[in-house]
Motif scaffolding. Structure first.
Motif, PDB file in Angstrom:
ATOM      1  N   SER A 185       0.843  -1.193   0.000  1.00  0.00           N
ATOM      2  CA  SER A 185       0.000   0.000   0.000  1.00  0.00           C
ATOM      3  C   SER A 185       0.880   1.246   0.000  1.00  0.00           C
ATOM      4  CB  SER A 185      -0.914   0.001   1.224  1.00  0.00           C
ATOM      5  OG  SER A 185      -1.829  -1.068   1.167  1.00  0.00           O
ATOM      6  N   LEU A 186       0.725   2.068  -1.045  1.00  0.00           N
ATOM      7  CA  LEU A 186       1.464   3.322  -1.129  1.00  0.00           C
ATOM      8  C   LEU A 186       0.698   4.456  -0.453  1.00  0.00           C
ATOM      9  CD1 LEU A 186       2.718   3.152  -4.834  1.00  0.00           C
ATOM     10  CD2 LEU A 186       3.898   2.402  -2.766  1.00  0.00           C
ATOM     11  N   THR A 187      -0.637   4.400  -0.574  1.00  0.00           N
ATOM     12  CA  THR A 187      -1.504   5.384   0.069  1.00  0.00           C
ATOM     13  C   THR A 187      -2.752   4.644   0.561  1.00  0.00           C
ATOM     14  OG1 THR A 187      -2.743   5.924  -1.934  1.00  0.00           O
ATOM     15  CG2 THR A 187      -0.709   7.141  -1.559  1.00  0.00           C
ATOM     16  N   THR A 191      -2.200   1.003  -4.449  1.00  0.00           N
ATOM     17  CA  THR A 191      -1.370  -0.163  -4.127  1.00  0.00           C
ATOM     18  C   THR A 191      -0.505  -0.521  -5.321  1.00  0.00           C
ATOM     19  OG1 THR A 191      -3.120  -1.696  -4.851  1.00  0.00           O
ATOM     20  CG2 THR A 191      -3.049  -1.122  -2.516  1.00  0.00           C
ATOM     21  N   THR A 192       0.605  -1.137  -5.032  1.00  0.00           N
ATOM     22  CA  THR A 192       1.462  -1.692  -6.070  1.00  0.00           C
ATOM     23  C   THR A 192       1.636  -3.175  -5.798  1.00  0.00           C
ATOM     24  OG1 THR A 192       3.633  -1.584  -7.146  1.00  0.00           O
ATOM     25  CG2 THR A 192       3.562  -1.128  -4.789  1.00  0.00           C
ATOM     26  N   THR A 514      -0.870   2.650 -10.736  1.00  0.00           N
ATOM     27  CA  THR A 514       0.579   2.775 -10.788  1.00  0.00           C
ATOM     28  C   THR A 514       1.138   1.787 -11.786  1.00  0.00           C
ATOM     29  OG1 THR A 514       2.637   2.630  -9.505  1.00  0.00           O
ATOM     30  CG2 THR A 514       0.830   1.199  -8.824  1.00  0.00           C
ATOM     31  N   LYS A 521       8.713   5.174 -12.903  1.00  0.00           N
ATOM     32  CA  LYS A 521       7.498   4.905 -12.132  1.00  0.00           C
ATOM     33  C   LYS A 521       6.463   5.968 -12.474  1.00  0.00           C
ATOM     34  CE  LYS A 521       7.225   5.895  -7.703  1.00  0.00           C
ATOM     35  NZ  LYS A 521       7.390   5.835  -6.214  1.00  0.00           N
ATOM     36  N   ILE A 523       2.490   7.269 -11.599  1.00  0.00           N
ATOM     37  CA  ILE A 523       1.326   7.205 -10.724  1.00  0.00           C
ATOM     38  C   ILE A 523       0.274   8.170 -11.262  1.00  0.00           C
ATOM     39  CG2 ILE A 523       0.440   7.723  -8.419  1.00  0.00           C
ATOM     40  CD1 ILE A 523       3.068   6.763  -7.267  1.00  0.00           C
ATOM     41  N   ASP A 567      10.425   9.320  -8.944  1.00  0.00           N
ATOM     42  CA  ASP A 567      10.308   9.163  -7.492  1.00  0.00           C
ATOM     43  C   ASP A 567      10.006  10.509  -6.852  1.00  0.00           C
ATOM     44  OD1 ASP A 567      10.873   6.385  -7.528  1.00  0.00           O
ATOM     45  OD2 ASP A 567      13.005   6.843  -7.771  1.00  0.00           O
ATOM     46  N   ASP A 569       7.487  11.097  -4.452  1.00  0.00           N
ATOM     47  CA  ASP A 569       7.005  10.973  -3.064  1.00  0.00           C
ATOM     48  C   ASP A 569       5.860  11.934  -2.768  1.00  0.00           C
ATOM     49  OD1 ASP A 569       8.848   8.971  -2.421  1.00  0.00           O
ATOM     50  OD2 ASP A 569      10.388  10.435  -1.914  1.00  0.00           O
ATOM     51  N   GLU A 571       2.577  11.159  -3.847  1.00  0.00           N
ATOM     52  CA  GLU A 571       1.312  10.487  -4.090  1.00  0.00           C
ATOM     53  C   GLU A 571       0.340  10.574  -2.911  1.00  0.00           C
ATOM     54  OE1 GLU A 571       4.578   7.309  -3.492  1.00  0.00           O
ATOM     55  OE2 GLU A 571       4.284   9.126  -4.672  1.00  0.00           O
ATOM     56  N   GLU A 572       0.831  10.445  -1.684  1.00  0.00           N
ATOM     57  CA  GLU A 572      -0.070  10.485  -0.531  1.00  0.00           C
ATOM     58  C   GLU A 572      -0.656  11.882  -0.335  1.00  0.00           C
ATOM     59  OE1 GLU A 572      -0.262   8.853   4.074  1.00  0.00           O
ATOM     60  OE2 GLU A 572       1.687   9.130   3.110  1.00  0.00           O
TER      61      GLU A 572
END
Length: 603
Positions: A185-187, A191-192, A514, A521, A523, A567, A569, A571-572
């Motif tokens: 879980s990224l947020t 999910t990845t 994603t 990467k 998103i 990258d 960072d 996303e959240e």
């Protein structure tokens, strides 16, 4: 009767130390009569088959005839001429007319698959002629494509958790199922995960109440709540979920053309790699995730990329992100460097295009190489489509295929890849009434994944989400949504069984996806390309060449979507701002300032 002939006769093959002779007791070299796959399936279970082959695969005792002590690199092209065996030493499948390579003949296909790597055995090991080997590759690809996919397997696993005392049956056409591994879980909603293949025994051993049956859905009979599975299996259900997925939507010229291939998932890539190894120039048609990653990954082959849009990867990104990706194609382009920009704002009129994706990082485990020794070149043909395909393989010194485009161009190549989306895989019957379908032939489902027939549900690429969507969510044919739907439909089925009220899953509040494009990467969040917003929105973006690309979609000062490449960072933070709809009017000049830690500010 043909069936009696198979079951009651003893079929003998004359075996020597070096070869199988083509002479069979009571069997001629005539192959004009096609054997149905149902007959072949029964043959593999007959005493005649057991006396001929025993418990070994049909190719084990076969020996090739060849001159000298070193066998040729390739087996013969075919064992037939005018539907007659043309050699005294036919390959293991051609010598026995009752061995039919077909996606439903799983027991035979498994004999040609390595039990350790699950890859198709080489013709140098099995002795298959080139024609039969290609038929094998196609049959295995179709069997795997139609088998237990992400939506179906996720549904079965989730049901096993919610209903441990109920019997759950997963019907799969393949001996392999696709499972989700390394779920992270990224947020809150993003999910990845990895998509891997596993034996059906893995699922049965993990859940005691889950059993897996080989077969293909043929009929659904509503009145007595039964489904008919080929070959001749009848199953009674209390609740039924249809998760049979989609199949490649090829260009019209692909029909019966061995030089035009469809790409849908990791299984079909194997057939492509086999043909690519002998190709010096390949044409790729399509502009989604699969086409983009093929262009990026292919080595030692010149590429003609045919797209109907005015920029690459239009299914997912806008022209700005496409420009960012251009440097990844430096094997073909000497593009001028884009002007560095920390922040820029402009209005844009864009249209939304849906597409399908193979899954996260699908290409990493493949070596996709062609036959050229020089570095490859990529030629992109913008805003054009294919209108004709001509095949001529009579001259070995020229390319066997010529493509005609709407802009008047003609392209000669060895191979054509059609990566132009998917269509629902609906090839079963429902009695006495049919399911309600969308104009695109998808099964219509409501907010609880229910179809128009009671106790029948659908999920994944085969269904159409016919409910009022949340503002920041919309459906696409993606692995991520297939997994989400598979999990949610299991909750709905379990709730209906227990007569419990089910609230729609939170994952349908915001679109999240994603993946990786051109090695970066990627998103995508919310209305990342301004979907549903018309022209009334603005864009903030920051781009650092070869490092990151950030695009934010705002309407009335509130964040509606985001594209994050690299990258970042972010996303959240972006997900929270989209869900909370916080007014950012006083902050937006600083949102993408690299000297300000906005993620910490809005935490």
């Amino acid at each position: 009767m043909l069936k009696d002939k198979i079951i009651n006769s003893v079929r003998l093959l004359s075996v020597s130390a070096t070869k199988y002779e083509a002479v069979e007791t009571g069997i001629s070299k005539d192959r004009s009569q096609e054997i149905p796959v149902e007959t072949s399936i029964r043959y593999l279970k007959s005493s005649a088959y057991q006396k001929t082959y025993g418990k070994e695969p049909v190719w084990v005792q076969y020996r090739r005839n060849h001159k000298g002590s070193i066998p040729p690199r390739k087996t013969r092209r075919t064992c037939f001429r005018a539907r007659q065996l043309s050699t005294g030493n036919p390959c293991p499948v051609c010598r026995d007319e009752y061995l039919v390579l077909h996606e439903e003949n799983v027991e035979l296909l498994n004999q040609f698959i390595c039990p350790h790597t699950q890859s198709i055995l080489s013709y140098s090991k099995t002795g298959l002629c080139q024609k039969r080997h290609q038929e094998l590759v196609v049959a295995v690809k179709r069997a795997r494509d139609l088998g237990g996919g992400i939506a179906g397997v996720t549904c079965a696993e989730t049901l096993a958790f919610y209903q441990p005392d109920k019997k759950i049956i997963l019907v799969s056409e393949s001996s392999l199922i696709k499972t989700v591994t390394n779920l992270l879980s990224l947020t809150q909603t993003l999910t990845t995960f990895n998509v891997e293949e596993a034996s059906i025994d893995t699922l049965s051993s993990k859940y005691e109440n889950v059993s897996v049956i080989h077969g293909k859905l043929r009929e659904i009979r509503i009145e007595d709540k039964t489904v008919l599975i080929s070959p001749d299996i009848k199953i009674t259900y209390e609740y039924l979920c249809i998760c049979i997925g989609a199949q490649p939507k090829l260009i019209p010229q692909a029909k019966n053309n061995p030089y035009v291939l469809g790409i849908r998932d990791t299984d079909s890539v194997e057939q492509f790699i086999t043909k690519l190894s002998n190709s010096k120039r390949v044409a790729i048609i399509g502009n989604g995730g699969i086409a983009s990653e093929l262009v990026y990954k292919i080595q030692n082959t010149d590429i003609d990329w045919i797209i109907k849009d005015n920029h690459i990867s239009a299914t997912f990104v806008d022209p700005g992100a496409a420009e960012f990706f251009q440097s990844s194609l430096d094997k073909t382009f000497n593009v001028s460097e884009p002007t560095p920009s920390k922040r820029m704002r402009y209005d844009e009129d864009t249209s939304t295009k849906s597409g399908a994706a193979l899954g996260p990082d699908w290409y990493k485990r493949f070596q996709i190489k062609g036959a050229c020794e020089l570095p490859p070149q990529v030629r992109i043909h913008y805003q054009t489509e294919v209108i004709g395909v001509k095949t001529d393989n009579t001259n070995p010194d020229t390319f066997p295929i010529e493509i005609s485009l709407t802009n008047g161009e003609k392209i000669s190549c060895d191979l054509v890849v059609s990566a132009t989306g998917v269509e629902p895989n609906i090839d079963f019957k429902v009695f006495p009434s049919n399911l309600d379908l969308s104009p695109l032939n998808e099964i219509i489902v409501n907010e609880f994944m229910q179809t128009s027939i009671p106790n029948i549900y659908a999920a994944g690429d085969v269904c159409h989400a016919n409910w009022e969507h949340a503002k920041h969510w919309f459906p696409m044919k993606l692995w991520t949504q297939a997994r989400q739907m598979g999990c949610y439909v299991a909750k709905c089925m379990s709730g209906a069984l227990n007569k419990e009220e089910i609230l729609q899953d939170f994952c349908f509040e915001i679109f999240t996806h994603t993946t990786r494009l051109f090695g970066y990467k990627v998103i995508l969040l919310g209305l990342y390309n301004g979907q549903k917003l018309g022209n009334d929105y603005e864009i903030l973006f920051r781009m650092t060449k070869d490092h990151e690309y950030v695009k934010l979609i705002l309407q009335n000062g509130k964040l509606q979507g985001a594209v994050l490449i690299g990258d970042t960072d972010l996303e959240e933070m972006c997900e929270n701002l989209i869900l909370n709809q916080l007014d950012l009017s006083s902050y937006k000049e600083d949102l993408l300032d690299p000297n300000i830690d906005v993620e910490d500010y809005f935490d």
